[in-house]
Motif scaffolding. Structure first.
Motif, PDB file in Angstrom:
ATOM      1  N   ASP A 188       9.234  41.684   6.013  1.00  0.00           N
ATOM      2  CA  ASP A 188      10.156  40.640   6.475  1.00  0.00           C
ATOM      3  C   ASP A 188       9.386  39.340   6.744  1.00  0.00           C
ATOM      4  O   ASP A 188       8.216  39.374   7.114  1.00  0.00           O
ATOM      5  CB  ASP A 188      10.880  41.080   7.746  1.00  0.00           C
ATOM      6  CG  ASP A 188      11.903  42.171   7.469  1.00  0.00           C
ATOM      7  OD1 ASP A 188      12.233  42.366   6.283  1.00  0.00           O
ATOM      8  OD2 ASP A 188      12.354  42.810   8.420  1.00  0.00           O
ATOM      9  N   CYS A 205       6.169  44.943   7.458  1.00  0.00           N
ATOM     10  CA  CYS A 205       7.417  45.532   6.953  1.00  0.00           C
ATOM     11  C   CYS A 205       7.948  44.764   5.746  1.00  0.00           C
ATOM     12  O   CYS A 205       8.893  45.205   5.103  1.00  0.00           O
ATOM     13  CB  CYS A 205       8.467  45.523   8.053  1.00  0.00           C
ATOM     14  SG  CYS A 205       8.855  43.852   8.610  1.00  0.00           S
ATOM     15  N   LEU A 231       6.249  40.243  15.238  1.00  0.00           N
ATOM     16  CA  LEU A 231       6.295  39.262  14.153  1.00  0.00           C
ATOM     17  C   LEU A 231       6.804  37.904  14.662  1.00  0.00           C
ATOM     18  O   LEU A 231       6.257  36.855  14.313  1.00  0.00           O
ATOM     19  CB  LEU A 231       7.176  39.775  13.002  1.00  0.00           C
ATOM     20  CG  LEU A 231       7.350  38.819  11.812  1.00  0.00           C
ATOM     21  CD1 LEU A 231       6.001  38.466  11.171  1.00  0.00           C
ATOM     22  CD2 LEU A 231       8.281  39.423  10.759  1.00  0.00           C
ATOM     23  N   HIS A 239       7.749  46.093  16.360  1.00  0.00           N
ATOM     24  CA  HIS A 239       6.972  45.201  15.482  1.00  0.00           C
ATOM     25  C   HIS A 239       7.770  43.943  15.108  1.00  0.00           C
ATOM     26  O   HIS A 239       7.186  42.953  14.686  1.00  0.00           O
ATOM     27  CB  HIS A 239       6.467  45.942  14.235  1.00  0.00           C
ATOM     28  CG  HIS A 239       7.531  46.160  13.209  1.00  0.00           C
ATOM     29  ND1 HIS A 239       8.381  47.238  13.251  1.00  0.00           N
ATOM     30  CD2 HIS A 239       7.902  45.422  12.144  1.00  0.00           C
ATOM     31  CE1 HIS A 239       9.226  47.146  12.247  1.00  0.00           C
ATOM     32  NE2 HIS A 239       8.962  46.062  11.561  1.00  0.00           N
ATOM     33  N   CYS A 240       9.091  43.988  15.282  1.00  0.00           N
ATOM     34  CA  CYS A 240       9.895  42.790  15.009  1.00  0.00           C
ATOM     35  C   CYS A 240       9.584  41.729  16.068  1.00  0.00           C
ATOM     36  O   CYS A 240       9.485  40.540  15.758  1.00  0.00           O
ATOM     37  CB  CYS A 240      11.380  43.115  15.014  1.00  0.00           C
ATOM     38  SG  CYS A 240      11.801  44.601  14.087  1.00  0.00           S
ATOM     39  N   CYS A 259      15.561  41.945   9.719  1.00  0.00           N
ATOM     40  CA  CYS A 259      16.508  42.872  10.345  1.00  0.00           C
ATOM     41  C   CYS A 259      17.132  42.277  11.619  1.00  0.00           C
ATOM     42  O   CYS A 259      16.689  41.228  12.100  1.00  0.00           O
ATOM     43  CB  CYS A 259      15.746  44.146  10.689  1.00  0.00           C
ATOM     44  SG  CYS A 259      14.594  43.880  12.039  1.00  0.00           S
ATOM     45  N   LYS A 273      11.473  49.105  16.466  1.00  0.00           N
ATOM     46  CA  LYS A 273      11.678  47.667  16.238  1.00  0.00           C
ATOM     47  C   LYS A 273      10.695  46.809  17.038  1.00  0.00           C
ATOM     48  O   LYS A 273      10.825  45.586  17.060  1.00  0.00           O
ATOM     49  CB  LYS A 273      13.121  47.274  16.614  1.00  0.00           C
ATOM     50  CG  LYS A 273      14.153  47.870  15.671  1.00  0.00           C
ATOM     51  CD  LYS A 273      14.064  47.213  14.325  1.00  0.00           C
ATOM     52  CE  LYS A 273      14.863  47.920  13.274  1.00  0.00           C
ATOM     53  NZ  LYS A 273      14.627  47.391  11.938  1.00  0.00           N
ATOM     54  N   ALA A 313      14.560  41.488  14.198  1.00  0.00           N
ATOM     55  CA  ALA A 313      13.782  40.276  13.910  1.00  0.00           C
ATOM     56  C   ALA A 313      14.547  39.049  14.383  1.00  0.00           C
ATOM     57  O   ALA A 313      13.986  38.148  15.014  1.00  0.00           O
ATOM     58  CB  ALA A 313      13.512  40.189  12.403  1.00  0.00           C
TER      59      ALA A 313
HETATM   60 FE1  FES Z   1      10.724  43.786   9.708  1.00  0.00          FE
HETATM   61 FE2  FES Z   1      12.278  44.026  11.818  1.00  0.00          FE
HETATM   62  S1  FES Z   1      11.980  45.459  10.237  1.00  0.00           S
HETATM   63  S2  FES Z   1      10.904  42.429  11.353  1.00  0.00           S
END
Ligand code: FES
Length: 130
Positions: A42, A40, A112, A108-109, A65, A106, A68
Motif C-alpha cells: 500500500d 504490504c 506506514l 503496520h497500517c 486499506c 492492522k 491505512a
Molecule cells: Fe497496507 Fe493497511 S494493509 S496499510
C-alpha cells in the motif's frame, strides 16, 4: 460496511475516520509532498503546509486499506497546529490511542502513516536547509 469493520475489530472512532475521510486529498500549494510504500504494497502520499516551524495543515492520499485511511486521518489530527519539533515525536502508540482500536494485523497500517509523515518532515527539513 460499518458492521463488517466493527466485527473485524475496528473501533467506532476508526470507522468514522475511514468513512468520513476528513483529510483525504492534496494541498495544492504544499511545502512538502512525500510518498512511501509499505511492505504490504500500500502507498501513502502526504502533503504538508508549514509556516514558521508550525504544521498548518496536512492531507493524505491513500492507496490502501481502511486501517491505512483511518491511521492517516488520525495522524493529521495529531500533528495539525503543532511545531515541527513536537510533531516529530509522534509515534505509533499515539495514533493507536487516538483510534482506540484496530485489528491486530492492522498495526503496520499505523506504522506506514507515521513513517510517511516522518519521511516528509525529514525531506522538508533537508530542503529548507539548502
Ligand atoms: Fe497496507 Fe493497511 S494493509 S496499510
Amino acid at each position: 460496511m460499518e458492521k463488517m469493520l466493527a466485527g473485524s475489530g475496528y473501533s467506532d472512532k476508526a470507522i468514522r475516520y475511514f468513512i468520513e475521510k476528513p483529510y483525504i486529498g492534496e494541498i495544492p500549494d504544499a511545502d512538502q509532498v512525500s510518498e512511501m510504500t509499505g511492505t504490504c504494497g500500500d502507498t501513502m502520499r502526504i502533503s504538508l503546509k508549514v509556516a514558521e516551524g508550525v504544521i498548518l495543515d496536512a492531507r493524505y492520499q491513500v492507496l490502501g486499506c481502511p486501517g491505512a485511511i483511518a491511521s492517516a486521518m488520525a495522524v493529521v489530527d495529531l500533528i495539525k497546529g503543532k511545531k515541527i519539533a513536537d510533531a516529530r515525536a509522534l509515534n505509533d502508540g499515539d495514533v493507536f490511542r487516538l483510534l482506540e482500536n484496530l485489528p491486530d494485523q492492522k498495526n503496520h497500517c499505523i506504522e506506514l502513516a507515521v513513517k510517511t509523515f516522518h519521511k516528509a518532515l525529514d525531506e522538508y527539513t533537508r530542503q529548507s536547509k539548502r
